[in-house]
Design an enzyme around this catalytic site. Structure first.
Site, PDB file in Angstrom:
ATOM      1  CE  LYS A 186      -3.702  -2.099   2.399  1.00 56.68           C
ATOM      2  NZ  LYS A 186      -4.192  -2.712   3.941  1.00 56.68           N
ATOM      3  CG  ASP A 245     -10.133  -0.821   5.042  1.00 56.41           C
ATOM      4  OD1 ASP A 245      -9.677  -0.500   3.737  1.00 56.41           O
ATOM      5  OD2 ASP A 245      -9.293  -0.946   6.028  1.00 56.41           O
ATOM      6  CD  GLN A 288      -3.049  -4.334   6.770  1.00 56.00           C
ATOM      7  OE1 GLN A 288      -3.062  -3.296   6.223  1.00 56.00           O
ATOM      8  NE2 GLN A 288      -3.567  -5.473   6.090  1.00 56.00           N
TER       9      GLN A 288
END
Ligand code: NAD
Length: 279
Positions: free
Chosen positions: A49, A116, A93
């Site tokens: 990322k 997200d 994460q």
């Protein structure tokens, strides 16, 4: 023989789109990633990322906490990032070490920075057809189908997996495109009965080789979301060699949904940035 979908090519195209848009941004967009504990797979995903963010001009900050850090310290960091006007997106994460309350931590993220799309508010808004952030992997599957002009209206779509991250949001996106959607999961009595009817089969189960050729209809579109490490090799949930002889389109693992997911994250960061800067 099927068309093997090139996720890297689609990802590169999206990255170019994002890069062009960032050139006209007054301030460089930025994303903050929270990592807790050591997990080799997470390290790889985060490094990837970071690489892609840097390549398009998104400022990337990683906040790494040791496993055992009090949850309150992590909550306080998230609150600080919520109030930092130079941070456009925040992501945690996953998976977190099991002693942490994932839901509480995710719901600490401000809804406008939830790249997200996992806060309760964003999930609720999405289900109710309101503007919201949507999980990147579900967006990636839709973008892959769009890039290949694969129509969904009236099609039988079967999704294996009903997680909040993939199967659930994807089912909603597919319904919005007027597909007839079946969602299978651990309690599905006869998986093959459903998968055999799929015009479009999306598999996000995390079970290597789950889908065999005899479970797939001729000329089906097969999208393999699964990422599994088997004997130090990455494989999907679909028996690629056998199914690719039957499907009309198929995504490989690696090189399919994964790279497009990272590209959709860039898009979500821009959505957050634009929402803040167009006020
Ligand atoms: P999860 O464990 O949260 O959910 C898995 C889902 O699959 C569950 O709903 C479960 O009921 C279902 N399932 C598992 N085995 C099954 C079986 N044998 N029959 C029927 N249903 C079954 O996982 P997740 O976070 O949704 O991830 C799924 C897979 O996708 C994993 O391999 C993960 O690594 C991968 N993934 C890939 C990307 C990407 O960018 N390509 C992104 C996220 C997740």
């Amino acid at each position: 023989m099927s068309v093997i979908i090139d996720g890297k090519e689609i990802s590169a195209k999206i990255q170019e789109e994002v890069k062009a848009e960032i050139k006209s941004c007054m301030i460089r967009p930025s994303v903050a990633v929270i990592q807790v504990g050591d997990n080799a797979a997470s390290d790889t995903y985060i490094a990837n990322k970071e690489k892609v963010c840097s390549a398009v001009g998104i400022y990337f900050r990683l906040y790494k906490f040791e496993d055992g850090t009090p949850e309150l310290s992590i909550i306080n960091k998230i609150k600080e990032l919520n109030n930092d006007e130079y941070v456009n997106g925040i992501m945690i994460q996953l998976p977190l070490p099991e002693q942490y309350n994932e839901k509480r931590l995710l719901n600490t993220i401000s809804n406008g920075k939830d790249v997200d799309g996992l806060t309760d508010i964003n999930v609720g808004r999405f289900i109710n057809g309101k503007k919201s952030l949507i999980p990147c992997t579900a967006l990636a599957v839709m973008r892959i189908l769009e890039e290949h002009n694969i129509e969904l209206e009236g099609k039988n779509v079967v999704i294996v997996g009903r997680s909040k991250l993939v199967g659930h949001p994807l089912a909603n996106l597919m319904l919005n495109k007027n597909a007839t959607v079946t969602v299978c999961h651990h309690h599905t009595a006869d998986l093959a009965l459903h998968t055999k009817l799929a015009d479009v089969l999306v598999v996000a189960a995390g079970s290597p080789g789950l889908i065999k050729a005899d479970m797939v209809k001729d000329d089906a579109v097969v999208i393999d979301v699964g990422i599994n490490r088997v004997d130090s090799k990455l494989v999907g949930d679909v028996d690629f060699d056998a199914v690719s002889k039957k499907a009309s389109y198929i995504t490989p693992v690696p090189g399919g949904v994964g790279p497009v997911t990272v590209a959709m994250l860039l898009q979500n960061i821009l959505v957050c940035y634009n929402a803040k800067n167009s006020k």
